[in-house]
Enzyme design. Sequence first.
Site, mmCIF file in Angstrom:
data_model
loop_
_atom_site.group_PDB
_atom_site.id
_atom_site.type_symbol
_atom_site.label_atom_id
_atom_site.label_comp_id
_atom_site.label_asym_id
_atom_site.label_seq_id
_atom_site.Cartn_x
_atom_site.Cartn_y
_atom_site.Cartn_z
ATOM 1 N N ASP A 73 0.835 -1.203 0.000
ATOM 2 C CA ASP A 73 0.000 0.000 0.000
ATOM 3 C C ASP A 73 0.871 1.257 0.000
ATOM 4 O O ASP A 73 1.968 1.256 -0.556
ATOM 5 C CB ASP A 73 -0.973 -0.063 1.187
ATOM 6 C CG ASP A 73 -0.244 -0.307 2.513
ATOM 7 O OD1 ASP A 73 0.903 0.175 2.669
ATOM 8 O OD2 ASP A 73 -0.805 -0.990 3.395
ATOM 9 N N SER A 74 0.376 2.331 0.626
ATOM 10 C CA SER A 74 1.111 3.602 0.571
ATOM 11 C C SER A 74 2.496 3.509 1.204
ATOM 12 O O SER A 74 3.405 4.243 0.813
ATOM 13 C CB SER A 74 0.303 4.717 1.249
ATOM 14 O OG SER A 74 0.006 4.354 2.575
ATOM 15 N N ILE A 75 2.669 2.613 2.181
ATOM 16 C CA ILE A 75 3.970 2.529 2.858
ATOM 17 C C ILE A 75 4.996 1.936 1.898
ATOM 18 O O ILE A 75 6.193 2.163 2.025
ATOM 19 C CB ILE A 75 3.851 1.732 4.181
ATOM 20 C CG1 ILE A 75 2.775 2.383 5.058
ATOM 21 C CG2 ILE A 75 5.173 1.701 4.924
ATOM 22 C CD1 ILE A 75 2.419 1.603 6.313
ATOM 23 N N GLU B 163 5.342 4.957 -1.071
ATOM 24 C CA GLU B 163 6.173 6.089 -0.649
ATOM 25 C C GLU B 163 7.620 5.697 -0.355
ATOM 26 O O GLU B 163 8.402 6.517 0.132
ATOM 27 C CB GLU B 163 5.571 6.727 0.616
ATOM 28 C CG GLU B 163 4.231 7.376 0.358
ATOM 29 C CD GLU B 163 3.593 7.940 1.620
ATOM 30 O OE1 GLU B 163 4.227 7.884 2.702
ATOM 31 O OE2 GLU B 163 2.465 8.446 1.514
ATOM 32 N N HIS C 288 2.202 6.450 8.680
ATOM 33 C CA HIS C 288 3.280 6.402 7.676
ATOM 34 C C HIS C 288 4.647 6.596 8.343
ATOM 35 O O HIS C 288 4.735 7.056 9.474
ATOM 36 C CB HIS C 288 3.019 7.441 6.584
ATOM 37 C CG HIS C 288 1.759 7.154 5.822
ATOM 38 N ND1 HIS C 288 0.561 7.746 6.156
ATOM 39 C CD2 HIS C 288 1.503 6.303 4.804
ATOM 40 C CE1 HIS C 288 -0.389 7.278 5.340
ATOM 41 N NE2 HIS C 288 0.160 6.396 4.513
#
Lengths: 240, 240
Positions: free
Chosen positions: B10-12, B15, B189
Amino acid sequence: MRPEIVLFGDSITEESFKSGGWGASLADNYSRKADVVLRGYSGYNTRWALFLLHHLFPLGSATPPVATTIFFGANDAALSGRTSERQHVPAEEYKENLKRIVHHLKECSPAMLVVLITPPPIDEEGRFKQARSLYGEKAIPERTNEVTGVYAKQCVELAKELCLPSINLWSKMQETEGWQKKFLSDGLHLTPEGNAVVHQEVVRVFNEAGLSATEMPYDFPDYLEIDGKAPEKAFQQQCL
Amino acid sequence: MRPEIVLFGDSITEESFKSGGWGASLADNYSRKADVVLRGYSGYNTRWALFLLHHLFPLGSATPPVATTIFFGANDAALSGRTSERQHVPAEEYKENLKRIVHHLKECSPAMLVVLITPPPIDEEGRFKQARSLYGEKAIPERTNEVTGVYAKQCVELAKELCLPSINLWSKMQETEGWQKKFLSDGLHLTPEGNAVVHQEVVRVFNEAGLSATEMPYDFPDYLEIDGKAPEKAFQQQCL
């Protein structure tokens, strides 16, 4: 499936995924859109780069890169008769080698965006300090800013002749006062601020060439477009 | 030509190529050896990840990845009945979805190293502050550390059942005093220090599984092995 952007060059490319590196920043920009592929070879000059061409960019590939940055010259410009002379390539041959690299890439894919990047300037004091740490008091400078500038000029001239975009890093960096320590860590390689300059310039050239990350579509739906109760709808539209 | 290591999450994961990010650090480690491929999808849970499987990891590929990290759960663990409920997936389904992802990857390539990573812990205070900045005073917490811990447990249990390596980030991070602000930027995050923990753990697991970057060969000769007067020799041995 995703377009590929290849970064082809020497140590300044190889190190571009370290913290604050220009390659990693580019990969972050194109996350969800294109793959940024690292092909940096520390210590290499353009003469040695030619041996890699057919391996890295095979002719007849069904999925050639959409863009490639060619970023050599820092090693070609090592002075003859000094410590790094093994890496030295005469300026005229450097230009000729770059031309052969470009021709090969355009043979792979005439539509490929090819960007030529000049070597950065040399901070002779920083470089000399580095040489002394390796070779002691007997060390002599193995690169000068003036000579590297000759290579930068050849690179930019070739880009003009071939109608390719180029980044004159040698000139650009020297526009900023204190560039020697601000942009260069050992007189040659980049600080995070130096990496930011390369990143900014590559983004500018890519944008001008119509390869803007912000305008490229996501490979799969933004999560905000996915209906929690009927997720298949978003995926049917975009990828099924 | 080079082996591929895919980061799927996912976003982790998405990014992870920002400055100091764990993905970029990994790409730097494997520079000249393997390609680290970014497949991070911000906001995605395991239910939505299933829609991508056949696109990202096509069955019958001649060059499947040598390793894949699966790093979901932070969104699955969003609470039902709260602001992020659209992303919520029940813990049992999360485990079942992870199992389907693993099975698909092993069908692609039985030899693929598959590493399961649990979601990081939740700093509820940080997360609440973030929620208030988005939704004002009416904001209520949309994730708790305890519930995310249930998902981490499911992830680690599945890894044991399938004899796969796993990284229990939820537990690991909480071993360090002040983990809430040290490792998490908005309660969920990662800070650069948090990224360093993930990087260190992935490197450890990859090393234990025999995929150590330091022990993998260079794709092409080290420049120190290239004879300035007869460069073809080095290339003949290694790649011609």
